[in-house]
Design an enzyme around this catalytic site. Sequence first.
Site, short mmCIF file in Angstrom:
data_model
loop_
_atom_site.label_atom_id
_atom_site.label_comp_id
_atom_site.label_asym_id
_atom_site.label_seq_id
_atom_site.Cartn_x
_atom_site.Cartn_y
_atom_site.Cartn_z
N LYS A 99 120.95 26.90 103.33
CA LYS A 99 121.01 26.55 104.75
C LYS A 99 121.19 25.04 104.93
O LYS A 99 121.99 24.59 105.77
CB LYS A 99 119.75 27.02 105.46
CG LYS A 99 119.61 28.54 105.52
CD LYS A 99 118.26 28.94 106.10
CE LYS A 99 118.11 30.46 106.14
NZ LYS A 99 116.78 30.87 106.64
N SER A 146 114.78 34.52 110.21
CA SER A 146 114.94 33.07 110.11
C SER A 146 115.45 32.44 111.39
O SER A 146 115.61 31.22 111.44
CB SER A 146 115.90 32.73 108.96
OG SER A 146 117.18 33.26 109.22
#
Length: 793
Positions: free
Chosen positions: A722, A679
């Site tokens: 996130k 990521s």
Amino acid sequence: MNNLNIKKELPLIIIPNTVLLPGKSITVKTSKEVGDSFYNRVMAEENYGIVLAIKGGKQLEAYEETDFYTVGTLIKLQERKPLQDGYHFVIDVLERVAADEFIKEGEDFRVTFNYVPDVIDLAENNQKEIITNIKTLVGEISGHFKGSETYVEYIKKLDDITATIAYLFPFMNINFEARQAFLEIRSLREKSLRFLDILIEQREAIKFQVEISEKYNSKVNKNYREQMLRQQLKAIQEELNEADESNTKRKKDYKELIETANMPEDVKEVALNELDKLERQSQNSTEGNVIRNYLDLLTSLPWGKSEVRDIDIAAARDLLNSKHYGLDKVKDRIIQHLTIMKLKQNKQGSILLLVGPPGTGKTSLGKSIAEALNRKYVRASLGGVRDESEVRGHRRTYVGALPGRIIQGMKKAGEKNPVFILDEIDKLSVSANGDPSSALLEVLDLEQNNSFSDHYLEVPYDLSEVFFIATANSLRDIPGPLRDRMEIIDISSYTSHEKFYIAKEHLVKSVLEDHGLSGEQLVIEDDAIKVIIEKYTREAGVRGLKRQLAKVARVSAEKVVNGAIDLPYIIKADMVTDILGHNAIQYDRANEKNAPGVVTGLAWTPVGGDILFIEGVYMPGNGQLILTGQLGDVMKESAKISQSLIRSRLALSLKNFEFNKNDLHIHVPAGATPKDGPSAGVALFTTIASLITGCEVDPKLAMTGEISLRGAVLPVGGIKEKVLAAHRAGIKRVILPKGNEKDIQDIPVDVRNELKFILVETIEDVLRETINMNLPSPNALNIAEEIEQLITI
């Protein structure tokens, strides 16, 4: 003895199973025929002969030279006493000898020999000390035998070590080979110490035998006494017409229980066979107890069809909403599942897997489902289970055998269709005792679990009506075949907003009740709850929040009990530090200004999300890439891909930058914490681009996404966590992969409204949003490079 006038060739005398030691007289009883032969042979040699032991102590019809040991003893016949059927011979054992040559004499042998005396390598005072120890050991051994006083007194009078050993040796309980080996020892010191070892072994063996005998006699006496008392009790009860019918009643009860247990016919047949075995057992039989335990299990398990209960969908939704704040998608999914069960008359069980971080309410959701369905709730914790027998049970042949946790849970539930929670299914591990996750494959397969096999039960059991709910923190540690058998429901982290309402509506009430307080005694203001959430907890769930609230309640309870304050005692935001101390949780906040080469990334963690500052610097070198901050293999590969993309896509824009003469160092702070995952590719790429172009990246801009070598931005997971971390850190804009557009709907509305989401598909889109670079397409860039090379040539 060596000075006597004795021939060096004497007849070989065979005394079966006997090893003689010099220094002692012995008595031998023989038949008339053997005695006459022995007497005639030794009388011809002035009563002398040689005794050699036969190997293995065997008695043969005919002997060969190789059948004899070569070390034996010189004997002399002292006396012959006639008996009715034979003779008694008194023989003196004189010296140890070694046979040199065997001479055949009819069916017998004569041998030539040499004397083999002891080597005197033991001082006189040491001999006395050993004799003293021998007498002490003999006294301890003799203490276990009655009538040995005369024997002990005679030994006490001996003062020669050789004579003492020779006198005691015949009484030692050692095998034939050990006796011959002892005879062959020439060193007096070695012989004395070996004899002490033999005496000590004899003493310990006799002591152990006496201890066993005492225990055995005690047990026998106890059993005999109990048996006599039972017989007397039985006679008394018969006299009073109250005969003991407990055993008959017990068997009759088993028969009745088997008939009323609604077992399938094959299982019923097994149970009746076991009952027949039980009836043939004695009252105190160990196997009888094993059979009773087995029958107890068979008759207590639910076998018949369960009652079909109607499911009130509206009531179930109200129940879930009242006990669980947030988790709207999860609750919708559960309600949909319950609706299908209602349409199918819940004839078939179901298998769900709730996956989420610790403390997010997975197990409590299972309880609520059981309550909504009005079914029994059973829970089995699988964390740390390493033995297949924990799931399938132990075979009844083993001592202490038990059924597995599945069958034990069904016995506890008492009905065929409970809600069965398999907690921490991702914490199973493999060991030498088997793979428990493989044993669960049959349990969690709707096509197979109608005939589940437990090793202890030994008959098929139907689990098809059970509603199984497994919980896990991560899918990563669940084997693929097991994961494939369950329907997965993701439970993500709670937002700060959700945590606040959970605390206000559920946790505070629970904590006050646990500490014996009421709302009239203690009030925690909303601002104080928010401070506790933001500064004293860092988690995806609410367990840590509950612990901090409990600490507030404990401190407040003391003040309430002392009566030194007015009620209700109100906890305000500015009082939290005094109660809980300085906040231990420090969340990273977005910088006010970023230098070139510093970018804010987003990361998923087991306790939610977090922002990640990625820093880069160039220095003179030879083109190496240096990575620090405990990066895993995936992030290292992302960094290498980013470097390659920069060199291929920005070559024309950075003609004066010499890649081969500069080293690139990328660092991700908090080096003590390992970091990995697909990521950070976009953030790493942007860090390098910002560094070599000298352009600053907006500190209020965060990003996540993976990249490919062709420049595509790939979707990633954990978007909700996130984005919540970005919002908490003061971020205003978030770059997400175009493929994650659907995940934005999972983010709470209040957070979505305060953030701007930028969706990108390629790294050119990323550069336009981060450092304001407008790049041509990759193909156009390659053509331009070729033109540039041609002009140069």
